[in-house]
Design a protein around this motif. Structure first.
Motif, short mmCIF file in Angstrom:
data_model
loop_
_atom_site.label_atom_id
_atom_site.label_comp_id
_atom_site.label_asym_id
_atom_site.label_seq_id
_atom_site.Cartn_x
_atom_site.Cartn_y
_atom_site.Cartn_z
N ASN A 212 -13.58 11.29 11.73
CA ASN A 212 -15.15 10.67 11.99
C ASN A 212 -15.76 12.16 12.33
N ALA A 213 -17.04 12.08 12.90
CA ALA A 213 -18.04 13.18 12.75
C ALA A 213 -17.59 14.17 13.78
N VAL A 214 -16.64 13.88 14.56
CA VAL A 214 -16.17 14.92 15.72
C VAL A 214 -14.69 15.47 15.34
N GLY A 215 -14.23 15.01 14.16
CA GLY A 215 -12.87 15.62 13.77
C GLY A 215 -11.58 14.71 14.16
N ALA A 216 -11.73 13.54 14.62
CA ALA A 216 -10.50 12.85 14.79
C ALA A 216 -10.17 12.08 13.60
N GLN A 217 -8.99 12.42 13.39
CA GLN A 217 -8.32 12.16 11.93
C GLN A 217 -8.12 10.47 11.69
N TRP A 218 -8.19 10.14 10.54
CA TRP A 218 -7.82 8.93 10.02
C TRP A 218 -6.80 9.02 8.68
N ASP A 219 -5.71 8.37 8.68
CA ASP A 219 -4.89 8.25 7.54
C ASP A 219 -4.16 7.04 7.68
N GLY A 220 -3.76 6.54 6.22
CA GLY A 220 -3.00 5.24 6.37
C GLY A 220 -2.64 4.95 4.88
N LEU A 221 -1.98 3.94 4.57
CA LEU A 221 -1.46 3.29 3.16
C LEU A 221 -2.49 2.38 2.58
N LEU A 222 -2.64 2.36 1.47
CA LEU A 222 -3.33 1.41 1.00
C LEU A 222 -2.56 0.51 0.26
N TYR A 223 -2.93 -0.81 0.41
CA TYR A 223 -1.99 -1.78 -0.36
C TYR A 223 -2.84 -3.15 -0.61
N GLU A 224 -2.45 -4.11 -1.48
CA GLU A 224 -3.15 -5.09 -2.12
C GLU A 224 -4.43 -4.93 -2.60
N GLY A 225 -4.64 -3.68 -3.06
CA GLY A 225 -5.95 -3.57 -3.75
C GLY A 225 -6.86 -2.73 -2.99
N GLY A 226 -6.74 -2.54 -1.54
CA GLY A 226 -7.79 -2.26 -0.79
C GLY A 226 -7.74 -2.44 0.72
N LYS A 227 -6.47 -2.69 1.22
CA LYS A 227 -6.38 -3.08 2.65
C LYS A 227 -5.65 -1.84 3.29
N ALA A 228 -5.91 -1.30 4.46
CA ALA A 228 -5.33 -0.15 4.82
C ALA A 228 -4.58 -0.16 5.95
N ASN A 229 -3.30 0.28 6.14
CA ASN A 229 -2.36 0.36 7.16
C ASN A 229 -2.40 1.57 7.85
N LEU A 230 -3.17 1.70 9.11
CA LEU A 230 -3.46 2.74 9.83
C LEU A 230 -2.38 3.13 10.58
N SER A 231 -1.30 2.35 10.77
CA SER A 231 -0.20 2.99 11.42
C SER A 231 0.84 3.91 10.97
N TRP A 232 0.57 4.13 9.44
CA TRP A 232 1.30 5.16 8.82
C TRP A 232 0.92 6.52 9.35
N ASP A 233 1.89 7.36 9.55
CA ASP A 233 1.30 8.83 10.14
C ASP A 233 2.08 9.78 9.15
N ASN A 234 1.55 10.94 8.88
CA ASN A 234 2.29 11.89 8.13
C ASN A 234 1.55 13.33 8.44
N LYS A 235 2.14 14.39 7.76
CA LYS A 235 1.67 15.53 8.01
C LYS A 235 0.56 16.23 6.97
N TRP A 236 -0.72 16.57 7.56
CA TRP A 236 -1.90 17.14 6.97
C TRP A 236 -2.75 17.87 7.99
N TYR A 237 -3.65 18.62 7.35
CA TYR A 237 -4.49 19.29 8.14
C TYR A 237 -5.99 19.09 7.93
N SER A 238 -6.78 19.11 8.98
CA SER A 238 -8.37 19.18 8.76
C SER A 238 -9.06 19.51 10.01
N VAL A 239 -10.29 19.86 9.64
CA VAL A 239 -11.12 20.48 10.73
C VAL A 239 -12.52 19.89 10.23
N VAL A 240 -13.34 19.39 11.40
CA VAL A 240 -14.94 19.10 11.05
C VAL A 240 -15.66 20.06 12.01
#
Length: 731
Positions: free
Chosen positions: A138-166
């Motif tokens: 989001n616009a203040v830097g809170a991350q969003w990550d998830g798995l996409l399935y069935e052509g466009g549904k997002a499972n946001l409970s998935w979690d993994n390692k990556w890095y970001s800054v806003v």
């Protein structure tokens, strides 16, 4: 079965009409960088000066007929370890800096999409338009990550390692991220991936995307991705093994049964092993899920079991292969059946892509025995296989086996339950998805096996077809579940029925004014027993109005008919029950309103009034109000009230469900949540306080405190405190 075969052949024919990827012309050429990239929200590195730019986004909402008003520029590059992305999200140049402040809920990750200014992107590494990954902030830097399935549904409970800054400026905010190639799954040698970028700005109520997406679909729809064209095959990351140990200490006290305090000292281990770059092996030994968010309680007036989603990390990656087989109320596998009040000793799960067309999932879990109830140790084994056909459709097969180990049902101690020796399910389904997502559907066939069943009426078959355009939504679904069908590891709350469910809606779009869209919807379902005698019917006519401010109003009226198959207490409070075979009819009406998300104060209102069982009446009122001191504090209060009057039993039942919540996000790594739930129907007050410190990517310290009280006196029923440390270690 003849009808079943005809529907199957028709769906196959529908699929074959659509074979070309819709947005193939939208291509982004990505090149490897030889200079370092620092994740700091700055565009000053040489790598960004040399990278191509994706711009000229298309508007998706409010209307998908023009370019976006707000400018968004995206660049991508990579090296041997990471995929890099930077997005510059410009504000309205005609607005003042004060008005351009972002709208966000908080700094908590995996925020609610509709309530945050955000930039997110969707990757389809196999370019199969079915499965993928999503990342963003989001616009203040809170991350969003998830798995996409069935052509466009997002499972946001998935979690993994990556890095970001806003980084925020007066006229824009900049999102920059590094996604390790070890985090995502992709096949060696594939040089064309699906990609799309999405931007939402709440002040202008504009949602936009780089490759155009029709407004009736989410921007996550993989049918409408463009293409990343790599200058060479993405790098292979070599050995990819992650160990995630945990250590836990805790104490529990059962005051209701006057039991002494018990202490917990546990350690366990999860491991992720990349067998290939697209196939992952998950292992777990003595797992613990005490840090998982508490389920939101609901008022239960249903005759059948309620569904609560899976939140445990171990079961999530490629979880759609297992848990999305079937329909919402016909799930042969439901992972929350595993470890329900029983310790999980160990488990293994192999899942992912074999190639662009084949996916596989194999799972085996072992639980321990419980001497107090005579429950034996049990083994849960699942095998799922999926084959892509045509552009976006697939055929899937599943086999599920639950087996009690060293156990004979006929040899049990007196007073203890009898458990089944085994229960097995085998299933086949065809999932239809046209290349433009206009046609979607499914055909399902299941059969169960267990020692008590002689093989009769243990079948399930179901099918649905949905046609979606900007204005029309037309669908049909039917289901048959045999009376002897059993899925002990599944979620099938009702058996022995035939269901038909048509739905149709139409949307109109005024050219001006405060209303963005409006239109009617008719939804009706009828349920019959296996002799085709009707037992249930619900028909609802609804009118939906969406305003340009993004607030939503709906009004509805409905008719219900129920013929009870079992005695039933319509209040679910243990009072008088209605007799089996009695028939009940009633009419009701209601309205719902969701306020615009741009305000710091938001609210929803819901109401229902009308008839109920036994010539009674039911009044239902519900609200959820929230206020945020963005981005650090979010306050919420949900409350609903039921009043049920039953003249035949001369009873009046009133109960509340109230849930205040405080969400404190001191940084985008430190979170504190307190959630209180007062459930008058269940006669319980629950307090759950959770502190989380993400001290490194995907590594956390949790402190969780839980209390349960009796309403009125507020005397303690039970109390627990848990401290848990997890660490993600890439070997």
């Amino acid at each position: 079965m003849k009808v079943f075969r005809l529907i199957f052949l028709w769906l196959v024919c529908c699929t074959s009409l659509f074979a070309q990827k819709k947005n193939e012309a939208y291509q982004y050429h990505i090149r490897q960088t030889t200079s370092p990239v620092k994740i700091d929200g700055e565009l000053d590195e040489q790598a960004w000066l040399e990278a191509d730019t994706a711009t000229n986004f298309y508007m998706v909402l409010p209307m998908d007929t023009s370019f976006a008003r707000l400018r968004t520029d995206v660049k991508m590059t990579y090296d041997q370890q990471n995929l890099y992305i930077i997005a510059v999200c410009y504000y309205d140049p005609l607005a003042s800096a004060r008005k351009n402040r972002p709208f966000v809920q908080s700094l908590r990750r995996d925020w609610e999409f509709g309530k945050n200014d955000n930039f997110i992107f969707f990757m389809d590494p196999f370019d199969d338009q079915t499965n993928g990954f999503t990342f963003g902030a989001n616009a203040v830097g809170a991350q969003w990550d998830g798995l996409l399935y069935e052509g466009g549904k997002a499972n946001l409970s998935w979690d993994n390692k990556w890095y970001s800054v806003v980084k925020n400026y007066d006229d824009r905010y900049v999102f920059e991220a590094a996604i390790p190639f070890k985090t995502i799954r992709y096949k060696k040698g594939i040089t064309r991936w699906g990609i799309n970028f999405s931007r939402q700005d709440l002040r202008t109520t504009e949602k936009s995307s780089w490759a155009p997406v029709p407004r009736q679909f989410p921007t996550a729809s993989l049918a409408y991705t463009g293409t990343i064209v790599w200058d060479q095959a993405p790098p292979q990351v070599g050995s990819n093994v992650s160990l995630i140990p945990y250590a836990l200490g805790g104490l529990t006290r059962d005051y209701a049964n006057d039991k002494p305090t018990t202490y917990r000292r546990d350690v366990g281990l999860d491991a992720k092993v990349a067998v290939t770059s697209s196939l992952n092996l998950d292992l777990t030994v003595n797992p613990d899920f005490s840090q998982v968010d508490v389920d939101r309680q609901v008022t239960n007036l249903d005759r059948f079991e309620l569904f609560f989603p899976e939140r445990r990390q171990f079961f999530l990656e490629n979880g759609d292969l297992f848990t999305n087989f079937g329909y919402a109320n016909i799930r042969p596998f439901f992972s929350r059946r595993i470890g329900l009040g029983v310790p999980i000793r160990f488990g293994a799960r192999l899942s992912g892509k074999l190639n662009k067309d084949w996916r596989i999932g194999v799972m085996d879990m072992q639980t321990g025995k419980v001497d107090a109830t005579g429950l034996p140790a049990q083994n849960f084994a699942v095998v799922a296989l999926q084959r892509r056909i045509f552009s976006r459709s697939n055929i899937g097969a599943i086999f599920i086996n639950k087996e009690s180990l060293n156990y004979e049902p006929g040899v049990t101690e007196a007073g203890k339950p009898v458990y089944s020796k085994y229960n097995r399910n085998v299933g086949l389904e065809y999932n239809l998805a046209s290349s433009n997502n206009t046609w979607t559907g499914k055909v399902l066939l299941l059969k169960s096996f267990d020692p008590q069943n002689g093989g009769k009426r243990n079948l399930v078959h179901a099918a649905n077809l949905l046609y979606s355009t900007r204005k029309w939504n037309i669908g049909w679904q039917h289901e048959y579940v045999g009376s002897s069908y059993t899925a002990e590891v599944g979620y099938v709350p009702r058996r022995g029925y035939i269901k038909v469910n048509p739905i149709v809606s139409y949307m109109m779009f005024p050219k001006g004014g405060k209303v963005l869209s409006h239109g009617p919807q008719l939804n009706s379902y009828s349920i019959y027993n296996e002799s085709f005698k009707q037992t249930d019917n619900e028909s609802i006519f609804l009118y939906l109005i969406t305003f340009r401010s993004k607030s939503v109003l709906s009004v509805w009226t409905g008719h219900d008919y129920v013929r009870l198959l079992q005695p039933f207490d319509p209040t679910n409070t243990g009072r008088d029950t209605l007799a089996r075979g009695t028939e009940h009819r009633w009419n009701a009406f209601g309205a719902d309103f969701i306020s615009k998300p741009q305000s710091l104060f938001t609210y929803t209102l819901s109401s229902r009034y009308g008839g109920y069982y036994a010539n009674g009446t039911r009044l239902f009122l519900s609200t959820e109000v929230g206020y945020r001191f963005q981005p650090y504090v979010s306050l919420a209060l949900s409350a609903n009230y039921n009043e049920i009057r039953l003249p035949e039993t001369k009873s009046i039942t009133k109960f509340w469900l109230v849930g205040p919540r405080i969400d404190l996000t001191m940084t985008n790594r430190i979170f504190f949540t307190t959630f209180v739930q007062y459930n008058e129907q269940a006669k319980n007050v629950n307090l759950n306080a959770r502190f989380q410190w993400r001290y490194q990517p995907a590594s956390d310290i949790f402190l969780v405190y839980t209390d349960n009280y009796l309403p009125g006196s507020l005397s303690v029923k039970s109390r627990a405190l848990v401290l848990k440390l997890t660490y993600w270690w890439n070997v």
